[in-house]
Design a protein around this motif. Structure first.
Motif, PDB file in Angstrom:
ATOM      1  N   ILE A  94      46.466  41.467  50.539  1.00 54.54           N
ATOM      2  CA  ILE A  94      46.686  42.716  49.802  1.00 54.54           C
ATOM      3  C   ILE A  94      47.126  42.323  48.400  1.00 54.54           C
ATOM      4  O   ILE A  94      48.012  41.489  48.246  1.00 54.54           O
ATOM      5  N   PHE A  95      46.488  42.933  47.392  1.00 54.37           N
ATOM      6  CA  PHE A  95      46.760  42.508  46.023  1.00 54.37           C
ATOM      7  C   PHE A  95      47.714  43.456  45.305  1.00 54.37           C
ATOM      8  O   PHE A  95      48.045  44.533  45.794  1.00 54.37           O
TER       9      PHE A  95
ATOM     10  N   ALA B 128      41.615  47.054  42.606  1.00 53.34           N
ATOM     11  CA  ALA B 128      41.234  46.185  43.716  1.00 53.34           C
ATOM     12  C   ALA B 128      40.118  46.767  44.582  1.00 53.34           C
ATOM     13  O   ALA B 128      39.551  46.065  45.410  1.00 53.34           O
ATOM     14  N   LEU B 129      39.808  48.048  44.371  1.00 57.18           N
ATOM     15  CA  LEU B 129      38.713  48.650  45.135  1.00 57.18           C
ATOM     16  C   LEU B 129      37.510  48.845  44.218  1.00 57.18           C
ATOM     17  O   LEU B 129      37.664  49.178  43.040  1.00 57.18           O
TER      18      LEU B 129
ATOM     19  N   MET C 169      44.101  49.717  50.940  1.00 56.85           N
ATOM     20  CA  MET C 169      44.016  48.249  50.913  1.00 56.85           C
ATOM     21  C   MET C 169      44.659  47.647  52.164  1.00 56.85           C
ATOM     22  O   MET C 169      44.163  46.666  52.726  1.00 56.85           O
TER      23      MET C 169
ATOM     24  N   ASP D 191      38.907  42.498  39.833  1.00 58.12           N
ATOM     25  CA  ASP D 191      39.753  42.431  41.024  1.00 58.12           C
ATOM     26  C   ASP D 191      38.983  42.782  42.293  1.00 58.12           C
ATOM     27  O   ASP D 191      39.211  42.198  43.352  1.00 58.12           O
ATOM     28  N   TYR D 192      38.073  43.759  42.201  1.00 56.91           N
ATOM     29  CA  TYR D 192      37.396  44.177  43.433  1.00 56.91           C
ATOM     30  C   TYR D 192      36.439  43.109  43.949  1.00 56.91           C
ATOM     31  O   TYR D 192      36.093  43.116  45.129  1.00 56.91           O
TER      32      TYR D 192
ATOM     33  N   THR E  51      38.721  41.111  45.999  1.00 55.24           N
ATOM     34  CA  THR E  51      38.932  41.834  47.259  1.00 55.24           C
ATOM     35  C   THR E  51      37.758  41.592  48.217  1.00 55.24           C
ATOM     36  O   THR E  51      37.962  41.340  49.403  1.00 55.24           O
TER      37      THR E  51
ATOM     38  N   LYS F 185      37.811  39.748  51.940  1.00 60.39           N
ATOM     39  CA  LYS F 185      37.324  40.324  53.194  1.00 60.39           C
ATOM     40  C   LYS F 185      36.431  39.346  53.940  1.00 60.39           C
ATOM     41  O   LYS F 185      36.052  39.606  55.078  1.00 60.39           O
TER      42      LYS F 185
END
Ligand SMILES: Nc1ncnc2c1ncn2[C@@H]1O[C@H](COP(=O)(O)OP(=O)(O)O)[C@@H](O)[C@H]1O
Ligand code: SF4
Ligand SMILES: [Mg+2]
Lengths: 336, 305
Positions: free
Chosen positions: A96-97, A103-104, A166, B202-203, B206, B210
């Motif tokens: 988790i950032f 982050a999405l 997240m 950033d994504y 992420t 995953k």
């Protein structure tokens, strides 16, 4: 006792070209047992993020990782190729950032991004399974009307909600270890508390191990079993939360403790008792104690050689020539 | 989404109206069409006769309204030179240019996108340097020179492709490649820069956290974000291709609107020129509209405000 869930032995991270490299992580070792929380605390720039990315195998291209071993459940992962490592990411260990806002991926729905995490490690699963799992976890992380949320895009959610998403995403494949790098730093204080409580509840429910990275000792007090205080790429004090809070040995730990805002005592928005001075540059070889320039207890001897770790019992250690030993900490009251 | 598309369409319509005014003003006010039609060596009486015959003596606003009224119904008057309806003259030439521009855009996308992807994936590698160099060369080489070189090599020396004409598909290969090569650098550079930036996002981290594999990350997570500005530039490039086709069509003697424009301008065939500018502008506006809608589909932040 069985093997710890995560074991890191003498981790080093160096960034950039050899002649101007940053030695960001300088030989740290730690273990996390199943269901346990280890918190790494330290000021910005001390190498916390590099440590977490090194464990995930997600270091930037310019960074190099060296260690005497990183293992999960007793199996070494430090020699794995990126492809083999990607089989573990999301499945065994998840992250988790700090920045929920970025982050999405902005162009895909929440549902798409959650389900994708599940399908990556469950390719044979039926179509509905991933969706059902996403709804289940969104409810678990406290998001109402979960099935409608799945069709929303990240920009339609607040920062707190995104961080919950997240967390749900990290849990999609039921990992054993969650690495949370400053998961609440970007959030409002009230939301911070909610997210931390959520993490703790989920930990109990799913028997998770958590590596919690933060610069805020106040957060550590509420969540961690074990604490490692990091300074200039090294651990300067480790121990159980109780040991570190009740009998901090290292002057730096005392400085951090004094900087915790105390409800009622510290004025809102008022200046905290920050530690004077600046962190040494990590580009150089550091001679003597890295805290020397900022330490009120320093003696001339501290500037020489490398300060070794004193480890009176397993897991309890400090890196200081003049530790506070008998005296109790002048802590605020953040801990009871 | 519908509301957004509708808003864009109304804006496009307003732009079209403005362009139509500009076109009319340029050809009727800035120059005297009667003099142009009467030709060199005409006397003042000749010019006056032309003026009355074509109705140039009536007020400008009235003429514009009439012209626009006809234009929206597809009636652009008669070609002075060919003595046939302008609409027919333009329409029969349009497919050639449209095919040429589409093929050229397809060619430049097929070249630019994979090259940009590999370049961004391995910055400063051999393939990255090759991509940057290709963009630089393509930028520097004039279309007419490339066309002539292409004819020399592929048509004259090797005899693989026809020198000129537009009667079959093979006739399109060389002109489309020359035209597309000209549009390639902008797309290549923008995609490469966009991908480099997006890959740092950033994504993307992420997605890696995953456990997603590199091809999935590159195509699903990176390219879709990086392509959004490229869609806009590609539609602008398509406009350039239409104008660039004047040169290419002339060199390859292809019966498209570029060639027609060249013929009409050199013979002062005013109604045809007017119609060409208008049709090209209309097409351009349509294209921009299409790009906007495509972007809204790609990026929910545009779609759902
Ligand atoms: N991409 C990079 N290139 C060079 N140095 C970096 C890079 N990222 C981080 N660093 C340096 O590495 C050190 C540790 O950074 P980081 O792990 O992000 O610190 P923290 O998370 O504790 O704030 C810092 O001194 C920082 O300047
Ligand atoms: S070794 Fe010396 S300078 Fe370093 S923290 Fe301890 S007392 Fe301070
Ligand atoms: Mg950090």
């Amino acid at each position: 006792m069985t093997a710890p869930l995560l074991k890191v032995d003498d981790l080093h991270v160096r960034i950039g070209a050899r002649d101007r490299q940053v030695h960001a992580v300088r030989g740290i070792s730690f273990e996390i047992a199943r269901g346990e929380t280890l918190s790494i605390v330290g000021e910005s720039g001390c190498g916390k993020s590099m440590t977490s990315l090194a464990v995930m195998g997600l270091l930037p291209r310019t960074a190099r990782r060296e260690s005497h071993g990183i293992s999960i459940d007793g199996a070494r992962i430090d020699g794995l190729s990126d492809r083999a490592m990607s089989d573990l990411r999301g499945l065994k260990l998840a992250m988790i950032f700090q920045e929920p806002m970025t982050a999405l991926n902005p162009v895909y729905t929440i549902g798409n991004q959650l389900e994708e995490a599940y399908r990556r490690h469950n390719p044979a699963a039926a179509r509905g399974d991933a969706r059902a799992r996403a709804v289940y976890l969104l409810e678990k992380v406290g998001i109402t009307a979960a099935s409608e949320r799945l069709n929303q895009y990240p920009h339609q959610l607040s920062g707190g909600l995104r961080q919950r998403v997240m967390i749900a995403m990290a849990l999609m494949c039921g990992p054993d270890l969650i690495i949370a790098d400053e998961p609440t730093t970007a959030l409002d204080v009230t939301i911070q508390a909610q997210i931390l409580r959520l993490l703790r509840d989920l930990q109990t429910e799913f028997n998770l191990s958590i590596l919690l990275i933060t610069h805020d000792l106040g957060i550590v007090a509420r969540t961690a079993d074990k604490v490692a205080v990091m300074y200039a790429g090294e651990f300067v004090e480790t121990g159980t939360a109780r040991e570190v809070f009740n009998a901090p040995a290292h002057p730096y730990t005392r400085g951090l403790l004094a900087a915790i805002p105390v409800p009622g005592k510290t004025e809102r928005g008022g200046k905290l008792a920050a530690i004077p001075g600046t962190v040494p540059s990590l580009t150089d070889h550091l001679e003597g104690c890295s805290f020397f320039g900022r330490c009120s207890r320093a003696v001339p001897d501290c500037a020489l050689g490398h300060v070794a770790l004193t480890e009176p019992s397993a897991g309890r250690a400090w890196r200081c020539r003049r530790p506070y030993l008998e005296e109790a900490a002048h802590q605020g009251g953040a801990l009871s | 989404m519908m509301v957004y598309a509708l808003k864009r369409a109304v804006l496009g319509l307003a732009i079209m109206l403005t362009i139509s005014m500009a076109v009319f003003a340029l050809t009727n006010i800035a120059s005297d069409p009667a003099i142009a039609i009467a030709g060199e060596g005409a006397t003042a009486t000749d010019v006056e006769a032309v003026r009355q015959r074509y109705g140039f003596d009536r007020p400008v606003v009235e003429r514009y309204a009439e012209w626009l009224g006809h234009a929206v119904r597809g009636d652009f008057g008669m070609s002075y030179r060919q003595q046939r309806p302008v609409a027919r003259v333009v329409l029969e030439r349009f497919p050639v240019t449209f095919t040429l521009a589409c093929l050229a855009l397809g060619f430049s996308l097929a070249l630019a996108l994979p090259l940009a992807m590999f370049a961004a994936l391995w910055p400063n590698s051999m393939i990255d340097r090759f991509a940057v160099l290709t963009a630089l060369v393509a930028q520097a080489v004039p279309t007419f020179w490339l066309s002539l070189l292409g004819i020399l090599v592929f048509s004259v020396e090797l005899g693989w492709l026809p020198v000129s004409g537009s009667t079959s598909f093979v006739h399109y290969i060389l002109p489309a490649a020359c035209l597309g090569f000209f549009a390639m650098p902008a797309i290549l550079r923008l995609t490469r820069a966009g991908l480099l930036e997006v890959l740092e996002a950033d994504y993307i981290r992420t997605a890696r956290a995953k456990g997603l594999r590199t091809p999935t990350i590159l195509v699903k997570h990176a390219l879709r974000n990086a392509i959004i500005p490229v869609v806009s530039i590609a539609s602008v490039q398509f406009g350039y291709l239409l104008s660039g086709s004047v040169i290419v069509e002339t060199i390859f003697a292809m019966q498209g609107i570029g060639y027609l424009a060249w013929e009409s301008v050199s013979s002062a065939d005013l109604p045809v020129v007017q119609a060409l500018v208008l049709v090209t502008a209309f097409f351009y506006v349509l294209l921009t509209l299409f790009a906007d809608i495509l972007n809204a589909w790609l990026d929910p932040r545009i779609r759902i405000a």
